[in-house]
Scaffold this active site. Structure first.
Site, PDB file in Angstrom:
ATOM      1  N   GLY A 188     -38.173   1.231  55.674  1.00  0.00           N
ATOM      2  CA  GLY A 188     -38.605   2.314  54.787  1.00  0.00           C
ATOM      3  C   GLY A 188     -39.077   1.913  53.418  1.00  0.00           C
ATOM      4  O   GLY A 188     -39.662   2.734  52.701  1.00  0.00           O
ATOM      5  N   GLU A 210     -34.511  -3.417  58.666  1.00  0.00           N
ATOM      6  CA  GLU A 210     -35.651  -3.349  59.598  1.00  0.00           C
ATOM      7  C   GLU A 210     -36.958  -2.991  58.902  1.00  0.00           C
ATOM      8  O   GLU A 210     -37.549  -1.960  59.172  1.00  0.00           O
ATOM      9  CB  GLU A 210     -35.403  -2.253  60.649  1.00  0.00           C
ATOM     10  CG  GLU A 210     -34.120  -2.329  61.407  1.00  0.00           C
ATOM     11  CD  GLU A 210     -33.860  -1.049  62.208  1.00  0.00           C
ATOM     12  OE1 GLU A 210     -34.467   0.003  61.924  1.00  0.00           O
ATOM     13  OE2 GLU A 210     -33.042  -1.102  63.126  1.00  0.00           O
ATOM     14  N   PRO A 211     -37.432  -3.830  58.000  1.00  0.00           N
ATOM     15  CA  PRO A 211     -38.659  -3.478  57.282  1.00  0.00           C
ATOM     16  C   PRO A 211     -39.905  -3.678  58.138  1.00  0.00           C
ATOM     17  O   PRO A 211     -39.971  -4.626  58.935  1.00  0.00           O
ATOM     18  CB  PRO A 211     -38.668  -4.456  56.109  1.00  0.00           C
ATOM     19  CG  PRO A 211     -37.928  -5.645  56.615  1.00  0.00           C
ATOM     20  CD  PRO A 211     -36.929  -5.162  57.622  1.00  0.00           C
ATOM     21  N   GLY A 212     -40.850  -2.795  58.010  1.00  0.00           N
ATOM     22  CA  GLY A 212     -42.147  -2.955  58.656  1.00  0.00           C
ATOM     23  C   GLY A 212     -43.202  -3.075  57.564  1.00  0.00           C
ATOM     24  O   GLY A 212     -43.652  -4.164  57.205  1.00  0.00           O
ATOM     25  N   ARG A 213     -43.516  -1.915  57.018  1.00  0.00           N
ATOM     26  CA  ARG A 213     -44.547  -1.815  55.977  1.00  0.00           C
ATOM     27  C   ARG A 213     -44.331  -2.805  54.829  1.00  0.00           C
ATOM     28  O   ARG A 213     -45.282  -3.443  54.368  1.00  0.00           O
ATOM     29  CB  ARG A 213     -44.501  -0.384  55.418  1.00  0.00           C
ATOM     30  CG  ARG A 213     -45.716   0.046  54.630  1.00  0.00           C
ATOM     31  CD  ARG A 213     -45.473   1.440  54.032  1.00  0.00           C
ATOM     32  NE  ARG A 213     -45.066   2.425  55.005  1.00  0.00           N
ATOM     33  CZ  ARG A 213     -45.908   3.240  55.661  1.00  0.00           C
ATOM     34  NH1 ARG A 213     -47.195   3.187  55.418  1.00  0.00           N
ATOM     35  NH2 ARG A 213     -45.447   4.106  56.535  1.00  0.00           N
ATOM     36  N   TYR A 241     -52.539  11.290  58.082  1.00  0.00           N
ATOM     37  CA  TYR A 241     -51.584  11.727  57.048  1.00  0.00           C
ATOM     38  C   TYR A 241     -52.284  12.100  55.743  1.00  0.00           C
ATOM     39  O   TYR A 241     -51.607  12.261  54.732  1.00  0.00           O
ATOM     40  CB  TYR A 241     -50.624  10.598  56.665  1.00  0.00           C
ATOM     41  CG  TYR A 241     -49.953   9.825  57.748  1.00  0.00           C
ATOM     42  CD1 TYR A 241     -49.075  10.434  58.633  1.00  0.00           C
ATOM     43  CD2 TYR A 241     -50.146   8.446  57.855  1.00  0.00           C
ATOM     44  CE1 TYR A 241     -48.403   9.691  59.593  1.00  0.00           C
ATOM     45  CE2 TYR A 241     -49.477   7.699  58.811  1.00  0.00           C
ATOM     46  CZ  TYR A 241     -48.611   8.329  59.678  1.00  0.00           C
ATOM     47  OH  TYR A 241     -47.950   7.583  60.611  1.00  0.00           O
ATOM     48  N   CYS A 297     -67.791  11.329  65.579  1.00  0.00           N
ATOM     49  CA  CYS A 297     -68.149  12.750  65.581  1.00  0.00           C
ATOM     50  C   CYS A 297     -66.939  13.639  65.311  1.00  0.00           C
ATOM     51  O   CYS A 297     -66.512  14.404  66.179  1.00  0.00           O
ATOM     52  CB  CYS A 297     -68.744  13.115  66.932  1.00  0.00           C
ATOM     53  SG  CYS A 297     -69.901  11.873  67.500  1.00  0.00           S
ATOM     54  N   GLU A 298     -66.332  13.477  64.140  1.00  0.00           N
ATOM     55  CA  GLU A 298     -65.189  14.278  63.715  1.00  0.00           C
ATOM     56  C   GLU A 298     -65.263  14.394  62.196  1.00  0.00           C
ATOM     57  O   GLU A 298     -65.488  13.379  61.532  1.00  0.00           O
ATOM     58  CB  GLU A 298     -63.853  13.552  64.020  1.00  0.00           C
ATOM     59  CG  GLU A 298     -63.559  13.243  65.450  1.00  0.00           C
ATOM     60  CD  GLU A 298     -62.936  14.403  66.205  1.00  0.00           C
ATOM     61  OE1 GLU A 298     -62.546  15.413  65.575  1.00  0.00           O
ATOM     62  OE2 GLU A 298     -62.863  14.301  67.439  1.00  0.00           O
TER      63      GLU A 298
HETATM   64  C1  LIG Z   1     -40.619   2.597  61.901  1.00  0.00           C
HETATM   65  C2  LIG Z   1     -39.228   2.120  61.834  1.00  0.00           C
HETATM   66  C3  LIG Z   1     -38.872   1.123  60.915  1.00  0.00           C
HETATM   67  C4  LIG Z   1     -39.841   0.520  59.927  1.00  0.00           C
HETATM   68  O1  LIG Z   1     -40.251   1.421  58.954  1.00  0.00           O
HETATM   69  P1  LIG Z   1     -41.066   0.914  57.671  1.00  0.00           P
HETATM   70  O2  LIG Z   1     -41.209   2.135  56.856  1.00  0.00           O
HETATM   71  O3  LIG Z   1     -42.356   0.383  58.140  1.00  0.00           O
HETATM   72  O4  LIG Z   1     -40.233  -0.122  56.988  1.00  0.00           O
HETATM   73  C5  LIG Z   1     -37.564   0.671  60.926  1.00  0.00           C
HETATM   74  N1  LIG Z   1     -36.653   1.187  61.784  1.00  0.00           N
HETATM   75  C6  LIG Z   1     -36.957   2.156  62.667  1.00  0.00           C
HETATM   76  C7  LIG Z   1     -35.918   2.661  63.589  1.00  0.00           C
HETATM   77  C8  LIG Z   1     -38.252   2.667  62.713  1.00  0.00           C
HETATM   78  O5  LIG Z   1     -38.544   3.625  63.589  1.00  0.00           O
END
Ligand SMILES: *Cc1c(COP(=O)(O)O)cnc(C)c1O
Length: 401
Positions: free
Chosen positions: A226, A260-263, A303, A328-329
């Site tokens: 997050g 659990e970082p993604g972004r 979004y 075409c949107e």
């Molecule tokens: C999507 C997700 C993440 C990663 O979220 P980010 O905002 O990208 O850090 C971590 N844990 C779970 C369970 C998710 O669904």
């Protein structure tokens, strides 16, 4: 970050994504360093960007993986992320995914409902296995982010409330096939304020202590992902403060922190590069039409997300326009009412913050091949996914003609 977008365009054509792998290393180390006082596991959330070379790069840094499908679990294993660092989350796992996750012996499954826990138990029984369980708790916290990426309110579909979670832990304790090892929450994405996270983590920490009192000992405290990144002029959560807050909540408890970082790891490492096809004016409205489109980068359409945009020429006559793709949107735009200089055919446009939730959301809408992905590492570029061809697009249909 000093990337020659024009040189890459000449070499690989447009549109393309380019990712700075050294930036990913820097982000990973920053977070790992912040948690160094404790045992910790950084499990990269693959859904942000699951390109094999990119996750292999993270695997080399020691990253684990947070996966939301068995496909993502297989990607993680393929690049050498060990099973004991892989977590499987998601509200709707199918039987086959659960079965395979058990056979692959991953670290734990994040369970999101009582019904799912029952399915998992019966599948584990039939395979004669013991499955490590983590429960995703929904702490009912408003993360103050976009409603589509908020996940920690009771009105969202994610996780279970505290009382349900307690019941589920007790069920695990009494089951021969379920081993409760983790506690988990993930309240939303692109968070820029620490307070909602502090609230959520404090709720989880007290649940953890309650469980301890009834002899349910949890080894993994999973704080989810997050952490926000820069798209515009956000002030970000300081990773030191974030880590200190978590360490404080867990004071005196012997537990491994999972994050659990993604972004955060990959968002700002990436750029989407597209080139100008035409300019046109309808009445007084100026449109700059580029060769990339919503099928390549969906976030503005999905979004109304803001991405910084730069037109890479030296023209000085700047005016308002919409930056749009050829699909075409009317939702096919990258930015609306932004100021850009006048442009010519083939001028490049850079779209920033395109490392997370961009390529992974791309599609073949309008029979458009998915674009090339390029990595930059130590100043050198290399292709990490080739541009799709028309033949790739029809391959699974052709044989039925
Ligand atoms: C999507 C997700 C993440 C990663 O979220 P980010 O905002 O990208 O850090 C971590 N844990 C779970 C369970 C998710 O669904």
């Amino acid at each position: 970050m000093n990337i020659d977008f024009q040189e890459l365009a000449d070499k690989y054509q447009t549109p393309y994504y380019v990712y700075d792998f050294d930036y990913i290393t820097k982000q990973f180390n920053e977070l790992k360093e912040a948690f160094k006082a404790r045992k910790s596991l950084i499990a990269y959330a693959l859904k942000a960007n699951s390109n094999l070379s990119l996750i292999k790069h993270l695997a080399k840094q020691g990253s684990g993986a947070d996966c939301v499908s068995i496909g993502e679990v297989k990607r993680a294993l393929k690049v050498g992320i060990p099973a004991y660092k892989i977590i499987f989350s998601g509200v709707g796992k199918i039987d086959l995914e659960i079965k395979q996750a058990l056979e692959l012996n991953i670290l734990m499954i994040n369970v999101e409902s009582e019904a799912e826990l029952e399915r998992i138990e019966s599948i584990a029984k039939s395979l004669n296995k013991i499955v490590r369980i983590s429960i995703r708790v929904n702490p009912n916290i408003d993360p103050k982010t976009h409603p589509y990426i908020s996940t920690g309110l009771h009105e969202n579909k994610f996780g279970v409330d505290i009382n349900t979670a307690k019941r589920m832990y007790i069920k695990c304790k009494n089951s021969k096939s379920l081993e409760p090892v983790g506690i988990h929450c993930h309240i939303g994405s692109q968070l820029t304020k620490l307070e909602p996270l502090t609230e959520a983590i404090s709720i989880l920490a007290s649940l953890l202590k309650n469980l301890k009192a009834i002899k349910i000992d949890i080894s993994f405290f999973d704080v989810g992902g997050g952490l926000g990144i820069i798209y515009d002029n956000e002030t970000l959560i300081d990773t030191q403060e974030y880590a200190q807050m978590i360490l404080k909540e867990l004071f005196g408890l012997d537990i491994t922190i999972v994050c659990e970082p993604g972004r955060f790891l990959v968002g700002n490492c990436g750029f989407f590069i597209t080139k100008v096809l035409y300019e046109k004016t309808n009445e007084s409205k100026r449109f700059v039409i580029v060769d990339g489109a919503m099928n390549d980068l969906l976030r503005p359409a999905l979004y109304n997300a803001h991405h910084k945009v730069e037109l890479l020429n030296d023209n000085k006559d700047i005016s308002d326009c919409n930056l749009v793709g050829p699909i075409c949107e009317s939702g096919d735009f990258f930015a609306k009412d932004i100021k850009l200089p006048s442009s010519q055919h083939n001028d490049l446009v850079a779209i920033y913050g395109a490392g997370a939730y961009c390529f992974t959301m791309s599609s073949n809408y309008n029979t458009r091949p998915r674009v090339a992905e390029i990595a930059i590492e130590a100043g050198k570029d290399r292709l990490i996914r080739q541009r799709e061809t028309f033949e790739d697009l029809i391959a699974l249909e052709e044989k039925f003609l």
